[in-house]
Design a protein around this motif. Structure first.
Motif, PDB file in Angstrom:
ATOM      1  N   PRO A 197     -11.041   1.578   8.245  1.00 34.76           N
ATOM      2  CA  PRO A 197     -10.281   2.284   7.217  1.00 34.76           C
ATOM      3  C   PRO A 197     -10.093   3.765   7.529  1.00 34.76           C
ATOM      4  N   ASP A 254      -4.775   3.782  -2.042  1.00 34.98           N
ATOM      5  CA  ASP A 254      -5.883   4.127  -1.151  1.00 34.98           C
ATOM      6  C   ASP A 254      -6.421   5.514  -1.458  1.00 34.98           C
ATOM      7  N   SER A 313       0.845  -1.197   0.000  1.00 40.86           N
ATOM      8  CA  SER A 313       0.000   0.000   0.000  1.00 40.86           C
ATOM      9  C   SER A 313       0.880   1.246   0.000  1.00 40.86           C
ATOM     10  N   HIS A 345      -8.322   1.079  -4.037  1.00 44.91           N
ATOM     11  CA  HIS A 345      -9.240   0.912  -2.899  1.00 44.91           C
ATOM     12  C   HIS A 345      -9.934   2.236  -2.643  1.00 44.91           C
TER      13      HIS A 345
END
Ligand code: DX5
Ligand code: ZN
Length: 221
Positions: free
Chosen positions: A142, A36, A9, A67
């Motif tokens: 998240p 992200d 990530s 995401h």
């Protein structure tokens, strides 16, 4: 035995050296680059947007796993496609008409993935599991990198694996949040296919080696 796939990530990368971080992922054993996107509404943080993802895509040799931690992500299917994403991950909690969003991702030529927050039960995927290529189980709430792994995720992986088996779905199981060499082996044993790792990879002295350590994990029977 299938190898564990790793999706570093970029949220944990040094943003003043984003190109070098992408190069590291390109040269590593990673299967995907996890990106992200946050909107400050669905989650209490704002991160990268489409212009940056587009730039990343021009130098990335690994497929992009995007995401979307945003309200109503179906609005952005075209923009995510234009960034060259392989997977578009949408939160079930953020979609009023999840099935339509999943279908529009597929029609746009991307692979649809559905993400579940820690409090969202796996059972809610019962009627959509055969439409998706991946389910992302959040193992933290998240919004931020560097949080601690929520251990009840392990039972969710087992339940999801069972649902996939029962329905004949081809969905991959991805897990995101607090993944490191301590938490990853049990996830792989439970049936996770893809591990997202931010801080564990980018805070390591040798990030490519951290990726390799996760990638070599196989289920301990
Ligand atoms: C958190 C993001 C994650 C994050 C994971 O909301 O979805 O992808 O980067 O970071 P770590 O691996 O540090 O928990
Ligand atoms: Zn993520």
């Amino acid at each position: 035995m299938t190898k564990t796939q790793v999706a570093p990530s970029l949220l944990a990368a040094d943003f003043t050296r984003l190109g070098e971080a992408v190069d590291m992922v390109n040269r590593s054993e990673a299967s995907y680059i996890h990106i992200d996107v946050m909107d400050g509404v669905f989650v209490p943080n704002i991160t990268i947007g489409f212009p940056i993802i587009k730039s990343i895509s021009t130098i990335a040799s690994k497929p992009l796993d995007v995401h979307m931690m945003v309200v109503d992500p179906g609005r952005f299917v075209g923009m995510v496609r234009d960034c060259g994403a392989e997977f578009m991950n949408v939160h079930a909690e953020a979609c009023t008409h999840l099935s339509s969003v999943v279908e529009s991702i597929r029609r746009a030529g991307m692979r649809p993935a559905v993400t579940l927050n820690p409090a969202t039960p796996v059972g809610m995927l019962q009627d959509i599991i055969t439409q998706v290529d991946m389910v992302l189980l959040m193992s933290v709430n998240p919004g931020f990198g560097g949080q601690s792994f929520i251990s009840t995720t392990l039972e969710k992986v087992v339940r999801l694996r069972e649902l996939i088996r029962e329905t004949g779905s081809g969905a991959l199981i991805e897990v995101d949040g607090g993944v490191n060499l301590q938490t990853a082996p049990a996830l792989v044993d439970a049936g996770a296919d893809i591990l997202v790792a931010g801080s564990y990879v980018f805070n390591a002295a040798d990030p490519a080696r951290a990726v390799a350590e996760l990638a070599k994990l196989t289920p301990r029977v």
